[in-house]
Design a protein around this motif. Structure first.
Motif, PDB file in Angstrom:
ATOM      1  N   UNK A  27      53.357  45.496  -2.519  1.00  7.84           N
ATOM      2  CA  UNK A  27      52.726  43.789  -2.680  1.00  7.84           C
ATOM      3  C   UNK A  27      51.952  43.586  -1.805  1.00  7.84           C
ATOM      4  N   UNK A  28      53.272  43.123  -0.603  1.00  7.76           N
ATOM      5  CA  UNK A  28      52.363  41.921   0.946  1.00  7.76           C
ATOM      6  C   UNK A  28      51.306  42.459   1.151  1.00  7.76           C
ATOM      7  N   UNK A  29      51.218  43.627   1.891  1.00 10.31           N
ATOM      8  CA  UNK A  29      49.897  44.639   2.035  1.00 10.31           C
ATOM      9  C   UNK A  29      48.424  44.888   1.136  1.00 10.31           C
ATOM     10  N   UNK A  30      49.000  44.754   0.319  1.00 12.38           N
ATOM     11  CA  UNK A  30      47.678  44.725  -0.839  1.00 12.38           C
ATOM     12  C   UNK A  30      46.911  44.132  -0.939  1.00 12.38           C
ATOM     13  N   UNK A  31      46.612  42.689  -0.035  1.00 12.46           N
ATOM     14  CA  UNK A  31      45.497  41.331   0.129  1.00 12.46           C
ATOM     15  C   UNK A  31      45.056  42.588   0.847  1.00 12.46           C
ATOM     16  N   UNK A  32      45.619  43.445   2.253  1.00 12.08           N
ATOM     17  CA  UNK A  32      44.820  43.830   3.180  1.00 12.08           C
ATOM     18  C   UNK A  32      43.320  45.227   2.739  1.00 12.08           C
ATOM     19  N   UNK A  33      44.045  45.727   1.440  1.00 10.34           N
ATOM     20  CA  UNK A  33      43.051  46.567   0.887  1.00 10.34           C
ATOM     21  C   UNK A  33      42.141  46.255   0.263  1.00 10.34           C
ATOM     22  N   UNK A  34      42.671  45.718  -0.652  1.00 13.36           N
ATOM     23  CA  UNK A  34      41.882  44.559  -1.977  1.00 13.36           C
ATOM     24  C   UNK A  34      40.284  44.545  -2.175  1.00 13.36           C
ATOM     25  N   UNK A  35      39.631  44.722  -0.819  1.00 14.80           N
ATOM     26  CA  UNK A  35      38.302  44.342  -0.488  1.00 14.80           C
ATOM     27  C   UNK A  35      37.938  45.756  -1.286  1.00 14.80           C
ATOM     28  N   UNK A  36      38.474  47.068  -0.477  1.00 14.46           N
ATOM     29  CA  UNK A  36      38.230  48.302  -0.484  1.00 14.46           C
ATOM     30  C   UNK A  36      38.245  48.997  -1.892  1.00 14.46           C
ATOM     31  N   UNK A  37      39.149  48.189  -2.644  1.00 18.91           N
ATOM     32  CA  UNK A  37      39.943  49.186  -4.116  1.00 18.91           C
ATOM     33  C   UNK A  37      38.731  49.918  -4.663  1.00 18.91           C
ATOM     34  N   UNK A  38      37.333  49.981  -4.884  1.00 24.06           N
ATOM     35  CA  UNK A  38      36.319  50.880  -5.269  1.00 24.06           C
ATOM     36  C   UNK A  38      36.807  52.323  -4.678  1.00 24.06           C
ATOM     37  N   UNK A  39      36.806  52.019  -3.747  1.00 18.82           N
ATOM     38  CA  UNK A  39      37.206  53.401  -2.714  1.00 18.82           C
ATOM     39  C   UNK A  39      38.616  53.668  -3.298  1.00 18.82           C
ATOM     40  N   UNK A  40      39.958  53.179  -3.372  1.00 18.45           N
ATOM     41  CA  UNK A  40      41.024  52.957  -3.607  1.00 18.45           C
ATOM     42  C   UNK A  40      41.121  54.315  -6.233  1.00 18.45           C
ATOM     43  N   UNK A  41      39.756  53.591  -5.745  1.00 20.05           N
ATOM     44  CA  UNK A  41      39.416  53.693  -7.623  1.00 20.05           C
ATOM     45  C   UNK A  41      39.375  55.238  -7.481  1.00 20.05           C
ATOM     46  N   UNK A  42      38.580  55.465  -6.597  1.00 22.56           N
ATOM     47  CA  UNK A  42      37.921  56.892  -6.255  1.00 22.56           C
ATOM     48  C   UNK A  42      39.261  58.313  -5.915  1.00 22.56           C
ATOM     49  N   UNK A  43      39.398  57.689  -5.342  1.00 25.26           N
ATOM     50  CA  UNK A  43      40.798  58.140  -4.889  1.00 25.26           C
ATOM     51  C   UNK A  43      41.499  58.362  -6.322  1.00 25.26           C
ATOM     52  N   UNK A  44      41.985  57.979  -6.996  1.00 24.53           N
ATOM     53  CA  UNK A  44      43.012  57.906  -8.193  1.00 24.53           C
ATOM     54  C   UNK A  44      41.725  58.922  -9.114  1.00 24.53           C
ATOM     55  N   UNK A  45      41.042  59.041  -9.227  1.00 23.42           N
ATOM     56  CA  UNK A  45      39.808  59.873 -10.273  1.00 23.42           C
ATOM     57  C   UNK A  45      40.042  61.093  -9.897  1.00 23.42           C
ATOM     58  N   UNK A  46      39.807  60.892  -8.554  1.00 23.18           N
ATOM     59  CA  UNK A  46      39.944  62.279  -9.068  1.00 23.18           C
ATOM     60  C   UNK A  46      41.097  63.526  -8.920  1.00 23.18           C
ATOM     61  N   UNK A  47      42.392  62.543  -8.383  1.00 22.06           N
ATOM     62  CA  UNK A  47      43.288  62.892  -9.616  1.00 22.06           C
ATOM     63  C   UNK A  47      43.623  63.821 -10.212  1.00 22.06           C
ATOM     64  N   UNK A  48      43.269  63.609 -11.593  1.00 21.18           N
ATOM     65  CA  UNK A  48      43.059  64.809 -12.710  1.00 21.18           C
ATOM     66  C   UNK A  48      42.404  65.775 -12.669  1.00 21.18           C
ATOM     67  N   UNK A  49      41.141  65.648 -12.182  1.00 24.57           N
ATOM     68  CA  UNK A  49      40.444  65.507 -11.663  1.00 24.57           C
ATOM     69  C   UNK A  49      40.585  67.562 -10.903  1.00 24.57           C
ATOM     70  N   UNK A  50      41.266  67.198  -9.721  1.00 24.80           N
ATOM     71  CA  UNK A  50      41.407  68.398  -8.957  1.00 24.80           C
ATOM     72  C   UNK A  50      42.798  68.753 -10.526  1.00 24.80           C
ATOM     73  N   UNK A  51      44.069  67.979 -10.838  1.00 28.43           N
ATOM     74  CA  UNK A  51      44.622  68.962 -11.118  1.00 28.43           C
ATOM     75  C   UNK A  51      44.879  69.905 -11.569  1.00 28.43           C
ATOM     76  N   UNK A  52      43.398  69.506 -12.754  1.00 30.98           N
ATOM     77  CA  UNK A  52      42.697  70.069 -13.953  1.00 30.98           C
ATOM     78  C   UNK A  52      42.135  71.895 -12.567  1.00 30.98           C
ATOM     79  N   UNK A  53      41.309  71.113 -12.062  1.00 30.12           N
ATOM     80  CA  UNK A  53      41.056  72.313 -11.400  1.00 30.12           C
ATOM     81  C   UNK A  53      41.537  73.310 -10.714  1.00 30.12           C
ATOM     82  N   UNK A  54      43.041  72.995 -10.279  1.00 30.02           N
ATOM     83  CA  UNK A  54      43.677  73.915  -9.215  1.00 30.02           C
ATOM     84  C   UNK A  54      44.506  74.277 -10.742  1.00 30.02           C
TER      85      UNK A  54
END
Length: 609
Positions: A27-54
């Motif tokens: 939680x203390x580190x989150x402010x350093x990553x928060x400006x690029x939260x959209x990139x984090x969202x891309x990573x999370x969205x890809x997870x179920x799709x990759x799992x389904x393909x696998x």
């Protein structure tokens, strides 16, 4: 050689481990990553799709074996299932989809991670530059460098593969498990007999890795700090023949790091090996039990092959999860050290007083000061007044408190409130930047940076006109010396090694002159320079510092005699004040110091009265 505070006292470091929970650290580190939260969202969205393909790929293999392949083998019609061509194309699409999704996720998370590290490094740098001298007195430069480089770098892999990777691995484990249950519950139960053992092993190894990861970071910090000090002070080490002893000490620090790394590596490697071994046992159990079920017609060959593939795919995220846990434990240990550093706030407070004009009148009222809370008094009830435009010399034996007073005037260290004022305003009420624009210091130990002479005079200020820099160099009697180096754009080597001690001192005076401060402190500025350069310094003081308030901390009689008033300090107290003639007639400590200096080439040194 100094050591970092948590390296000097390992018992203190042991108490600090576990100061933050993992959630608090993230939680203390989150402010350093928060400006690029959209990139984090891309990573999370890809997870179920990759799992389904696998997950889809072993099922397609099952369909191919039990459908068209088995039909071709037994010379039976393929029935109503998919054709081999359709299954092959679907398998190819699943593989390509997994490949593209994994590549996109990797790119997004790497971009997120390194941008967050960029922000964290900048925050550490800003934090360090804002700390007072008391902060640096207790910490080795090499140790601070280790935290800003090694500790931050260790976070890179976590930000790239860590949290999102763990989420992806957990999602993949559940997806594969759900698919196996949907296909056959009995085979799934046989395949997962070792699951409780895996949980126990991962939890045990995680705790040990956290411990040794912290030890790795601390031992690396100690070794880096020692290395930096040894290289910086290599002349002293060589002059006193301490090369062998210094190498042996460095070997001990390196061995401490190596021992901690070996232990952490043993747990890390063992964890991977155990995971592979458990996977092999599970596959063996599946083949042994599944072959009997296939012989009785309970399961098809395609289902058995699919389950073998699912187990192999299941243990990949399990194994990767254990590896990521080890990586995250190392990173959390580093992150804890970084936040320990950021939590130390020795930053000087800043007031709001920032006048357009400064007269330069200094009042010191009953000032007592000690560097450590339980240490001896460096200053004991000092009181003095310096009028605007007055030149006052501070004289006294070594260790009497002269330089301490100079440091307190510029708030390098913090004096008790209300004891020092500039133009009638307490210095703690001044804006810190405005105070340091008003009071400039020429020190005996000059710090120069690699770069041009002009850059060192302007200290990187791009608004500083070259004509102003040239005028300051001329006033500081640096003309001929600068010309020898190729003019103001001539390059200085590291620490100004291509200048003599006197030339470095003159360059530091040029730094002061270029800013035109109303108050100047000369802190033993002529203590260690040759007589010829001293004459240049004296001319600079006489010709350029007219109209300024000047406080001279000096050992040379030639400097002291130019002062309007001399203040004699001994053991942190003012014992005499007056001009040279009056103090000589008084026959006190000043007279004794002068007589001693005349016997020692006019250098005032301390001898017991």
């Amino acid at each position: 050689m100094t050591q970092d505070d948590d390296v000097e006292a390992p018992q203190v470091a042991d108490r600090r481990r576990g100061k933050y929970s993992n959630r608090e650290l993230m939680m203390r580190f989150w402010p350093f990553a928060r400006p690029d939260a959209a990139l984090l969202l891309v990573g999370f969205v890809a997870v179920p799709l990759m799992s389904a393909a696998s997950v889809l790929q072993p099922w397609l293999i099952k369909e191919a074996i039990d459908g068209p392949i088995m039909a071709a083998t037994t010379a039976k019609a393929a029935g109503q299932g998919m054709s081999l061509t359709t299954i092959s194309l679907a398998f190819l699409v699943a593989v390509l989809a997994e490949f593209l999704l994994r590549g996109s996720q990797l790119y997004a998370l790497q971009r997120l991670g390194y941008r967050a590290l960029w922000r964290l490094r900048r925050a550490i740098f800003v934090h360090l530059l804002g700390q007072g001298m008391a902060f640096y007195d207790r910490r080795a430069t090499g140790s601070l460098l280790s935290r800003a480089t090694n500790d931050v770098e260790s976070l890179g892999e976590v930000l790239t593969f860590g949290v999102v990777g763990i989420f992806g691995d957990i999602f993949a484990i559940f997806a594969i498990g759900a698919m196996m249950l949907a296909l056959d519950a009995e085979l799934t139960a046989i395949s997962l007999l070792a699951a409780p053992l895996i949980v126990l092993i991962v939890n045990l190894f995680r705790r040990r890795l956290r411990h040794y990861s912290g030890e790795i970071r601390r031992s690396m910090s100690a070794a880096t700090g020692f290395f930096a000090e040894a290289v910086t002070g290599h002349r002293i080490v060589q002059m006193h023949g301490r090369e062998s002893a210094t190498v042996q000490e460095y070997k001990k620090l390196n061995h401490r790091y190596l021992r901690a790394f070996h232990r952490a590596n043993w747990y890390d490697a063992s964890l991977y090996a155990i995971m592979d071994g458990v996977a092999g046992v599970c596959i063996a159990l599946l083949i042994w039990h599944g072959s009997g079920m296939h012989a009785s017609g309970a399961v098809s060959l395609g289902l058995l092959v699919a389950f073998i593939q699912y187990i192999q795919r299941l243990f990949v995220p399990v194994r990767e999860l254990s590896g990521k846990v080890a990586t995250i434990e190392r990173a959390l240990a580093a992150l804890e050290r970084i936040f320990d550093l950021l939590d130390v706030d020795a930053q000087l407070s800043s007031g709001s007083h920032a006048p357009a004009q400064v007269r330069g009148e200094v009042h010191v009222n009953d000032l007592s000061f000690r560097y450590d809370q339980d240490g001896p008094l460096a200053l004991d009830g000092i009181s003095m007044h310096v009028a605007a435009g007055e030149v006052v010399a501070l004289v006294g034996p070594t260790g009497s408190g002269k330089s301490t007073l100079a440091k307190l005037l510029t708030r390098t260290y913090t004096a008790p409130p209300g004891t020092i004022s500039l133009d009638g305003v307490a210095i703690e009420d001044w804006d810190l930047a405005a105070l340091r624009r008003a009071i400039a210091v020429v020190q005996q130990d000059v710090v120069l940076f690699s770069g041009s002479i002009a850059d060192n005079v302007a200290l990187g200020d791009p608004t500083m006109a070259q004509s102003v820099i040239a005028a300051a160099l001329t006033a500081a009697r640096m003309d001929a010396r600068v010309a020898r180096l190729g003019g103001p754009q001539g390059r200085l080597s590291e620490h100004g090694a291509n200048l003599s001690a006197g030339e470095r001192q003159l360059l530091s005076i040029a730094r002061v002159l270029v800013r035109d401060p109303p108050v100047v402190i000369l802190d033993e500025a002529t203590a260690s320079i040759d007589s010829l350069t001293e004459r240049d310094v004296q001319r600079a003081i006489e010709e350029v510092l007219v109209g300024r308030t000047v406080i001279v901390v000096a050992h040379r009689l030639s400097t002291i005699r130019k002062a309007d008033r001399i203040v004699v300090i001994d053991r942190g107290r003012v014992v005499e004040q007056g001009d040279h003639e009056a103090l000589m007639a008084n026959g006190g400590l000043y007279c004794h110091l002068v007589e001693t200096a005349l016997k020692r080439d006019e250098t005032l040194t301390h001898e017991p009265a």
